[in-house]
Structures are given as structure tokens and as C-alpha cells.
Design a protein around this motif. Structure first.
Motif, PDB file in Angstrom:
ATOM      1  N   ALA A  95       7.174   1.752 -13.075  1.00  0.00           N
ATOM      2  CA  ALA A  95       7.149   3.177 -13.487  1.00  0.00           C
ATOM      3  C   ALA A  95       6.247   3.065 -14.660  1.00  0.00           C
ATOM      4  CB  ALA A  95       8.570   3.605 -13.885  1.00  0.00           C
ATOM      5  N   ASP A  96       6.428   2.270 -15.536  1.00  0.00           N
ATOM      6  CA  ASP A  96       5.542   2.326 -16.869  1.00  0.00           C
ATOM      7  C   ASP A  96       4.029   1.692 -16.716  1.00  0.00           C
ATOM      8  OD1 ASP A  96       7.728   3.196 -17.756  1.00  0.00           O
ATOM      9  OD2 ASP A  96       8.641   1.489 -18.991  1.00  0.00           O
ATOM     10  N   CYS A  97       3.517   1.218 -15.518  1.00  0.00           N
ATOM     11  CA  CYS A  97       2.290   0.541 -15.495  1.00  0.00           C
ATOM     12  C   CYS A  97       1.598   1.781 -15.702  1.00  0.00           C
ATOM     13  CB  CYS A  97       2.122   0.278 -14.036  1.00  0.00           C
ATOM     14  SG  CYS A  97       0.430  -0.459 -13.694  1.00  0.00           S
ATOM     15  N   ARG A  98       0.511   1.336 -16.593  1.00  0.00           N
ATOM     16  CA  ARG A  98      -0.747   2.443 -17.215  1.00  0.00           C
ATOM     17  C   ARG A  98      -1.696   2.803 -15.990  1.00  0.00           C
ATOM     18  NH1 ARG A  98      -4.016   0.806 -21.407  1.00  0.00           N
ATOM     19  NH2 ARG A  98      -4.018  -1.229 -20.414  1.00  0.00           N
ATOM     20  N   HIS A  99      -1.894   1.754 -15.014  1.00  0.00           N
ATOM     21  CA  HIS A  99      -2.741   2.092 -14.092  1.00  0.00           C
ATOM     22  C   HIS A  99      -2.096   2.753 -12.698  1.00  0.00           C
ATOM     23  CE1 HIS A  99      -4.747  -0.789 -16.533  1.00  0.00           C
ATOM     24  NE2 HIS A  99      -3.915  -1.613 -16.170  1.00  0.00           N
ATOM     25  N   PRO A 100      -2.742   3.567 -12.053  1.00  0.00           N
ATOM     26  CA  PRO A 100      -2.256   4.284 -10.939  1.00  0.00           C
ATOM     27  C   PRO A 100      -1.765   3.048  -9.958  1.00  0.00           C
ATOM     28  CG  PRO A 100      -4.536   5.174 -11.603  1.00  0.00           C
ATOM     29  CD  PRO A 100      -4.224   3.950 -12.540  1.00  0.00           C
ATOM     30  N   THR A 101      -0.791   3.487  -9.280  1.00  0.00           N
ATOM     31  CA  THR A 101      -0.248   2.456  -8.305  1.00  0.00           C
ATOM     32  C   THR A 101      -0.040   3.209  -6.826  1.00  0.00           C
ATOM     33  OG1 THR A 101       2.068   3.125  -8.974  1.00  0.00           O
ATOM     34  CG2 THR A 101       0.906   1.198  -9.870  1.00  0.00           C
TER      35      THR A 101
END
Length: 259
Positions: A95-101
């Protein structure tokens, strides 16, 4: 357990693979631990512009947790709480990943697999994919930290339908329930997911990260501060903005630098 969570790189696109195809990529406690670690590592990597999450083997994204672990790892309150801490840590890292997933979903996407996919920014699946959370047949609940993502994605009514009925349903119904963004032919899932990832990676990476940050701030429901509102105009001071508008005027393709 590193061999069960693989990280592959193709330029600015990273792929995290749930690599346990002989068990349809059912997740174990060490896999959750490594998944969280992998996502945190990729989030901190400035060279990454998109992260694709997928299951190995082409038959399953993930069916959730490996039930054979329950007797040894989740047989009582204390064990369940310890397991939950690891699982929730992994979900938070996604959820906290800065990059798009992007979730590349082939086949089964059930239970914890659906929880992982729900936390990605985009979800692309095949026509034969199956979805659901049949944990009511295990006497198992979806804890607050897991349930929140499902409610946010599909709404309370749909989330409760999924949890209370415990029914497994097809891709078209998943699309109707807003659980996925796109349904394509099974043989086109990977191509479509990576085409999506390439389109994302070709955009200005700072802009993608800002948009994710702004969405989180809006969803929090807290009043936005002046500093947060000002952040919406910081893009004008970036080199990527200069590259972008000059490329538009010149009718050329921009090559963003992430600064």
C-alpha cells in the motif's frame, strides 16, 4: 525463502513474483516476510517507475495462505497475532509503495491473493480468473487492516457480500464489482499488464508518486494543510516539467529524468 519471492528487473519496471507454483503460490509466513521486505526495497529505489506483482506458473496469482501452516503457525491467539503482524507488514509495504503498482492476475486470486491485488493501483486479469474470500468456511476472519482495503476498493456492500457469502466468482463479476480494472483474454494478460507498466514508466515518475501521495491524503479524510495544498504546485520547479512541456511544443517524445 528468497526463492519463493523473486524480483525481476526490466529497466524501470520491476516484477515481484510469488514463486511457489507447485502450491498455486499459496503464501507462507516467510513469504509474507520477504514480500514486505521486497516491496520496501523497491519503494526506496529511485530507478523504479512501476512494480508488477504476479504469480508464477500462469495458473494462479495466489489462493491466499497455505492452510497447512495453521497447526504450527496460527493455532491460537498469540500465534495468530504474530502471523498477522508479518502479513499486515507486507500489505502495508504494498500500500505504501511510492511507485505505481500493477497486479497481473492469472487464474486464482482468492483470500490473501485478493488482498494483495486489492492494494495495487491497477489490476488486470484473464477471462478465466476467479476471485473470492471463502474464509468463513475456515472459521477465519479478515482483520481490520486487511478488510479496509477491500471496503475502499469495492465499497462496504460488496465487501460484506464477498465475506458473508464466501462465494468464488468469475472475472466478469469481479469487473462489475470494481475489483479489477480490465479483463482480457487469458493469453493476453501478461502482454496487457506489461504494456500498462510501460505506459506508466514512460510518464514522469515524480508525477506518479505525487498522485499516489495525493490520493492517500484525500482518502485519509483529514483536512489538507497549506503545505499539502502547496505540494500540488511543486511540479513547476521540476526538470521533468520543463522536459515535458518543451517536448510537447516540439512534438517529440519526452525522456523524463525523475528530478
Amino acid at each position: 525463502m528468497n526463492e519463493h519471492i523473486l524480483i525481476e528487473r526490466d529497466g524501470a519496471i520491476a516484477t515481484v513474483v510469488l514463486n511457489r507454483p507447485e502450491k498455486l503460490n499459496a503464501l507462507t509466513k516467510p513469504m509474507w516476510q520477504r514480500l514486505g521486505q521486497a516491496m520496501r526495497e523497491l519503494s526506496a529505489d529511485e530507478a523504479v517507475r512501476c512494480v508488477v506483482l504476479r504469480g508464477a506458473g500462469g495458473k494462479s496469482f495466489a489462493p491466499g495462505n497455505d492452510i497447512s501452516e495453521f497447526q504450527t503457525e496460527r493455532s491460537n491467539f498469540e500465534q495468530g497475532k504474530a502471523y498477522g503482524k508479518v502479513l499486515h507488514g507486507a500489505l502495508s509495504a504494498i500500500a505504501d509503495c511510492r511507485h505505481p503498482t500493477v497486479a497481473l492476475i492469472q487464474g486464482i486470486c482468492v483470500g490473501g491473493g485478493l488482498e494483495i491485488a486489492a492494494l495495487c493501483d491497477l489490476r488486470i486479469c484473464g477471462e478465466s480468473s476467479r476471485f473470492g474470500v471463502p474464509i468463513n468456511q475456515l472459521g477465519l476472519v479478515m482483520a481490520h487492516a486487511e478488510m479496509g482495503a477491500l471496503i475502499k476498493l469495492a465499497g462496504r456492500a460488496v465487501a460484506m457480500e464477498i465475506l458473508l457469502e464466501g462465494r468464488v466468482f468469475d472475472a466478469r463479476e469481479a469487473l462489475d464489482k470494481r475489483l479489477v480494472n480490465r479483463v482480457v483474454a487469458d493469453e493476453q494478460v501478461a502482454a496487457e499488464a506489461y504494456a500498462t507498466a510501460r505506459r506508466i514508466a514512460q510518464g514522469a515518475p515524480l508525477v506518479a508518486r505525487w498522485h499516489k501521495q495525493f490520493a492517500r491524503e484525500i482518502e485519509s479524510g483529514a483536512p489538507l494543510t497549506e503545505a499539502q495544498l502547496d505540494e500540488g504546485f511543486r511540479c513547476y520547479d521540476t526538470e521533468d516539467f520543463r522536459i515535458g512541456y518543451q517536448a510537447f511544443l516540439k512534438k517529440t517524445k519526452p525522456a523524463f529524468e525523475g528530478r
